[in-house]
Design a protein around this motif. Structure first.
Motif, PDB file in Angstrom:
ATOM      1  N   PHE A   1       0.959  -1.017   0.165  1.00 31.27           N
ATOM      2  CA  PHE A   1      -0.062   0.336  -0.347  1.00 31.27           C
ATOM      3  C   PHE A   1       0.823   1.298   0.196  1.00 31.27           C
ATOM      4  N   GLN A   2       1.732   1.219   0.639  1.00 28.70           N
ATOM      5  CA  GLN A   2       3.518   2.500   0.800  1.00 28.70           C
ATOM      6  C   GLN A   2       3.444   3.109  -0.684  1.00 28.70           C
ATOM      7  N   ALA A   3       3.226   1.459  -1.224  1.00 30.38           N
ATOM      8  CA  ALA A   3       4.371   2.277  -3.019  1.00 30.38           C
ATOM      9  C   ALA A   3       3.440   2.573  -3.749  1.00 30.38           C
ATOM     10  N   LEU A   4       1.402   2.421  -3.481  1.00 27.90           N
ATOM     11  CA  LEU A   4       0.751   2.595  -4.214  1.00 27.90           C
ATOM     12  C   LEU A   4       1.557   4.307  -4.048  1.00 27.90           C
ATOM     13  N   ASP A   5       0.975   5.930  -5.743  1.00 28.44           N
ATOM     14  CA  ASP A   5       0.647   6.637  -6.099  1.00 28.44           C
ATOM     15  C   ASP A   5      -0.867   7.251  -5.450  1.00 28.44           C
ATOM     16  N   LEU A   6      -0.786   7.079  -4.328  1.00 25.28           N
ATOM     17  CA  LEU A   6      -2.460   8.079  -3.733  1.00 25.28           C
ATOM     18  C   LEU A   6      -2.086  10.090  -4.135  1.00 25.28           C
ATOM     19  N   VAL A   7      -3.484  10.044  -3.461  1.00 24.92           N
ATOM     20  CA  VAL A   7      -3.381  11.497  -4.230  1.00 24.92           C
ATOM     21  C   VAL A   7      -2.988  11.951  -2.010  1.00 24.92           C
ATOM     22  N   GLU A   8      -2.972  13.284  -1.642  1.00 25.24           N
ATOM     23  CA  GLU A   8      -2.652  13.381  -0.286  1.00 25.24           C
ATOM     24  C   GLU A   8      -4.281  12.760   0.731  1.00 25.24           C
ATOM     25  N   GLY A   9      -3.355  12.206   2.053  1.00 25.00           N
ATOM     26  CA  GLY A   9      -4.857  12.190   2.509  1.00 25.00           C
ATOM     27  C   GLY A   9      -5.199  10.760   2.575  1.00 25.00           C
ATOM     28  N   ALA A  10      -5.428   9.993   1.703  1.00 20.83           N
ATOM     29  CA  ALA A  10      -5.750   8.707   1.338  1.00 20.83           C
ATOM     30  C   ALA A  10      -5.239   7.585   2.627  1.00 20.83           C
ATOM     31  N   LEU A  11      -3.813   7.392   2.762  1.00 21.07           N
ATOM     32  CA  LEU A  11      -3.699   6.346   3.370  1.00 21.07           C
ATOM     33  C   LEU A  11      -3.722   6.932   4.291  1.00 21.07           C
ATOM     34  N   LEU A  12      -3.838   6.062   5.678  1.00 22.47           N
ATOM     35  CA  LEU A  12      -4.442   6.352   6.811  1.00 22.47           C
ATOM     36  C   LEU A  12      -3.089   4.645   7.252  1.00 22.47           C
ATOM     37  N   ASP A  13      -3.178   4.775   8.945  1.00 21.26           N
ATOM     38  CA  ASP A  13      -2.523   3.108   8.810  1.00 21.26           C
ATOM     39  C   ASP A  13      -3.747   2.091   9.025  1.00 21.26           C
ATOM     40  N   CYS A  14      -4.892   2.362   9.300  1.00 20.88           N
ATOM     41  CA  CYS A  14      -5.745   0.889   9.444  1.00 20.88           C
ATOM     42  C   CYS A  14      -6.901   1.316   7.808  1.00 20.88           C
ATOM     43  N   ALA A  15      -6.659   2.577   6.983  1.00 18.59           N
ATOM     44  CA  ALA A  15      -7.456   2.615   6.276  1.00 18.59           C
ATOM     45  C   ALA A  15      -6.389   3.442   4.962  1.00 18.59           C
ATOM     46  N   VAL A  16      -7.694   2.877   3.315  1.00 23.05           N
ATOM     47  CA  VAL A  16      -6.698   3.113   2.140  1.00 23.05           C
ATOM     48  C   VAL A  16      -7.850   4.354   1.490  1.00 23.05           C
ATOM     49  N   GLY A  17      -7.910   5.307   0.753  1.00 27.38           N
ATOM     50  CA  GLY A  17      -8.814   5.836  -0.055  1.00 27.38           C
ATOM     51  C   GLY A  17      -9.038   5.052  -0.939  1.00 27.38           C
ATOM     52  N   THR A  18     -10.546   4.831  -1.408  1.00 28.56           N
ATOM     53  CA  THR A  18     -10.594   4.019  -2.994  1.00 28.56           C
ATOM     54  C   THR A  18     -11.347   5.198  -3.287  1.00 28.56           C
ATOM     55  N   SER A  19     -12.077   6.324  -2.960  1.00 32.58           N
ATOM     56  CA  SER A  19     -12.468   7.449  -3.886  1.00 32.58           C
ATOM     57  C   SER A  19     -12.708   8.701  -3.004  1.00 32.58           C
ATOM     58  N   THR A  20     -12.829   9.698  -3.284  1.00 35.09           N
ATOM     59  CA  THR A  20     -12.745  10.612  -2.751  1.00 35.09           C
ATOM     60  C   THR A  20     -14.473  11.731  -3.184  1.00 35.09           C
ATOM     61  N   TYR A  21     -15.209  12.025  -1.973  1.00 37.45           N
ATOM     62  CA  TYR A  21     -16.306  12.269  -2.502  1.00 37.45           C
ATOM     63  C   TYR A  21     -16.406  13.792  -1.164  1.00 37.45           C
ATOM     64  N   ALA A  22     -17.398  14.574  -1.695  1.00 40.52           N
ATOM     65  CA  ALA A  22     -17.696  16.439  -1.008  1.00 40.52           C
ATOM     66  C   ALA A  22     -18.974  16.335   0.083  1.00 40.52           C
ATOM     67  N   THR A  23     -18.789  16.865   1.332  1.00 39.34           N
ATOM     68  CA  THR A  23     -19.943  17.468   2.089  1.00 39.34           C
ATOM     69  C   THR A  23     -20.094  18.898   0.838  1.00 39.34           C
ATOM     70  N   ILE A  24     -21.278  18.745  -0.044  1.00 39.56           N
ATOM     71  CA  ILE A  24     -21.698  20.494  -0.470  1.00 39.56           C
ATOM     72  C   ILE A  24     -22.755  20.950  -0.269  1.00 39.56           C
ATOM     73  N   LEU A  25     -23.075  22.004   0.136  1.00 38.74           N
ATOM     74  CA  LEU A  25     -24.909  23.086  -0.173  1.00 38.74           C
ATOM     75  C   LEU A  25     -25.457  22.072  -1.277  1.00 38.74           C
ATOM     76  N   ALA A  26     -26.352  21.597  -1.171  1.00 40.36           N
ATOM     77  CA  ALA A  26     -27.325  21.303  -2.544  1.00 40.36           C
ATOM     78  C   ALA A  26     -28.805  22.229  -2.009  1.00 40.36           C
ATOM     79  N   PHE A  27     -29.221  22.627  -3.139  1.00 37.76           N
ATOM     80  CA  PHE A  27     -30.719  23.160  -2.906  1.00 37.76           C
ATOM     81  C   PHE A  27     -31.161  23.267  -4.039  1.00 37.76           C
ATOM     82  N   LYS A  28     -32.651  23.706  -3.745  1.00 37.97           N
ATOM     83  CA  LYS A  28     -33.804  23.387  -4.445  1.00 37.97           C
ATOM     84  C   LYS A  28     -33.480  24.609  -5.447  1.00 37.97           C
ATOM     85  N   LYS A  29     -33.241  24.769  -6.713  1.00 37.89           N
ATOM     86  CA  LYS A  29     -33.033  25.944  -8.305  1.00 37.89           C
ATOM     87  C   LYS A  29     -34.359  26.645  -7.906  1.00 37.89           C
TER      88      LYS A  29
END
Length: 345
Positions: free
Chosen positions: A105-133
């Motif tokens: 896992f250390q040898a994978l070229d991952l984006v910042e923050g995607a590797l923790l001691d016990c977890a590895v990121g597979t996708s990135t999402y966001a909490t955003i503001l959604a609204f009724k147009k």
């Protein structure tokens, strides 16, 4: 910083790990649009390639459930999807196997923050503001606009959790993204966040499951909501919801694979997780949900039109805040208690 080590080829991974297939593998995620996307991008192809039967389960991050399995020695889950704070807390509490220390896992070229001691990121999402147009002549442009009841009246919905909620409050109170966690680490900063929430408390409708913000918006119960971007993209695409998204000041997180301590098929779970981190496979998730890849090279396999609607797109990243799982591992219990007491008042 991005990890600078080279991406492993599939053949190199095979040399390091060897093929480890189980007759059955239980994979756990958050349900809804995300799990449907993971099924198409990751689980079904893995089952077809290896002959492994994949059994799926869902959860909402209830660590008590995971703790009960580990403590009893009856762990029925093999690979579990977590968000950064849940992963960091579960790791701190000894509920997860180490992943970050594994050479492969250390040898994978991952984006910042995607590797923790016990977890590895597979996708990135966001909490955003959604609204009724149709609720506003000129809709919100930033996540922090959820606090502006003068320009944007009506009920608004937040996740019933201090995670994201306290960060959003401080962002709306003028704290720079780079300073959020240092401010929130102080008693004064915590009080400042709750004071900001007090200004709109009477207008808040709380949600607890990821599908709820879109439902609340579509029913007209609320005019805006903090939501996971993939859920909003899903109802827009499949239910003609026509909800708006304000990307600025998004709070960015990861879906991360973990392996519980005592998992019966831990080696096979690692093999499955590694297949989801091969560039071509990692890019597949963005075909089915508006989440970005975590492997740097995977972006090369995503068409420009799709890439524009992902959280990681440059035009969507203004003022973005990356979730700090380590902060929540350290402070989560105290802030959850304070948050629950505040809601009850």
């Amino acid at each position: 910083m991005k990890m600078k080590t080279a991406l492993l080829s599939a053949s190199a991974i095979a040399l390091l790990t060897g093929p480890v297939f189980a007759q059955e593998l239980t994979v756990v995620s958050w349900g809804g649009a995300l799990q449907e996307a993971q099924t198409k991008a990751f689980m079904k192809p893995y089952a077809e390639t290896t002959g492994t039967k994949i059994v799926q389960d869902t959860w909402s991050g209830e660590l008590a459930k995971l703790r009960a399995m580990v403590d009893s020695g009856n762990v029925v889950w093999d690979a579990v999807d977590v968000d950064p704070q849940t992963g960091a807390i579960a790791c701190e509490q000894g509920l997860l196997e180490p992943i970050g220390s594994e050479e492969v896992f250390q040898a994978l070229d991952l984006v910042e923050g995607a590797l923790l001691d016990c977890a590895v990121g597979t996708s990135t999402y966001a909490t955003i503001l959604a609204f009724k147009k149709d609720a506003f002549a000129d809709g919100p442009k930033s996540l922090v606009d959820i606090f502006d009841t003068a320009r944007f009246p009506g009920k608004r919905s937040f996740r019933k959790s201090p995670v994201d909620t306290l960060e959003a409050a401080l962002l709306a109170d003028g704290v720079a993204p780079t300073e959020i966690y240092s401010v929130l680490s102080t008693p004064e900063g915590v009080d400042r966040a709750f004071a900001k929430l007090d200004t709109i408390k009477d207008d808040i409708v709380w949600w607890e499951a990821g599908a709820q913000p879109a439902q609340l918006l579509m029913s007209g119960e609320v005019a805006m909501a903090l939501a996971w971007n993939g859920r909003i993209a899903d109802v827009n695409a499949n239910e003609n919801a026509d909800l708006g998204i304000a990307w600025s000041n998004q709070i960015r997180g990861f879906d991360m694979w973990t392996i519980p301590v005592g998992a019966k098929n831990g080696d096979a779970a690692r093999d499955f997780i590694l297949t989801t981190l091969q560039p071509a496979t990692n890019a597949e998730i963005s075909k089915y949900i508006a989440y970005g890849p975590t492997v740097v090279a995977a972006a090369d396999s995503i068409d420009a039109e799709t890439l524009e609607n992902l959280p990681s797109a440059p035009q969507n990243s203004e003022g973005a805040l990356a979730q700090d799982g380590a902060f929540w591992a350290k402070n989560g219990d105290a802030l959850n208690a304070k948050f629950s007491a505040w809601i009850a008042r």
